[in-house]
Design an enzyme around this catalytic site. Structure first.
Site, PDB file in Angstrom:
ATOM      1  N   PRO A 126       0.778  -1.246   0.000  1.00 39.64           N
ATOM      2  CA  PRO A 126       0.000   0.000   0.000  1.00 39.64           C
ATOM      3  C   PRO A 126       0.810   1.298   0.000  1.00 39.64           C
ATOM      4  O   PRO A 126       0.809   2.059   0.974  1.00 39.64           O
ATOM      5  CB  PRO A 126      -0.840  -0.130   1.266  1.00 39.64           C
ATOM      6  N   CYS A 127       1.449   1.590  -1.110  1.00 37.58           N
ATOM      7  CA  CYS A 127       2.214   2.832  -1.223  1.00 37.58           C
ATOM      8  C   CYS A 127       1.304   4.058  -1.188  1.00 37.58           C
ATOM      9  O   CYS A 127       1.770   5.159  -0.898  1.00 37.58           O
ATOM     10  CB  CYS A 127       3.082   2.816  -2.477  1.00 37.58           C
TER      11      CYS A 127
END
Length: 164
Positions: A126-127
């Site tokens: 989850p950047c």
């Protein structure tokens, strides 16, 4: 050998790429740092059932984490950053500086940002949960609009809402 499929999502088409059957890429249409199509290998929709199921559950607000085996191709530093991304809880954010500090060097926030931008498995790693020091949105390979929508979705789903 690499193979790929393309699935529909609320954020547009997602290209899933596997290396010897292990997920190694999830790319959005128009994503910065997206490899050329020829690097994805032939299309094979039969390999990605579990990834597709978990993504569908995520987008429906029914699941907050992914349990897929991943193959992250990158430098040791990049892989360290991507490992840190996976520790950010659903619906929460961390700054680049906080991630750099977790890696042992607060001064490395710019390098963390560069590694974050090269994340090959968006959403699942989850950047989109990484923000600037002041809390503002900064950089996202899929575009800031998608980043905001993903963050809003997770905050809403965490409080009982869903994407639809």
């Amino acid at each position: 050998m690499k193979q790929h499929t393309v699935i529909d999502s609320p954020y547009g088409d997602l290209t899933l790429v596997a290396d010897d059957g292990v997920l190694c890429g999830l790319y959005m249409t128009g994503q910065r740092h997206r490899p050329p199509e020829e690097d994805f290998g032939p299309r094979d929709d039969s390999l990605f059932g579990e990834a597709e199921e978990q993504l569908t559950a995520y987008f429906a607000g029914e699941s907050k984490e992914f349990t897929l085996e991943l193959r992250l191709h990158g430098t040791p530093f990049q892989r360290g950053v991507w490992d840190q991304l996976r520790t950010i809880p659903y619906g929460e954010t961390r700054s680049y500086g906080e991630l750099a500090e977790a890696l042992g060097s607060r001064a490395a926030s710019r390098a963390v940002g560069l590694a974050n931008g090269r994340n090959p498995i968006g959403i699942i790693v989850p950047c989109h949960r990484v923000i600037g020091a002041g809390g503002g949105l900064t950089g996202y390979g899929g575009g800031l609009d998608r980043k905001q929508r993903l963050l809003d979705f997770e905050r809403g789903a965490a409080s009982g809402g869903t994407l639809f």
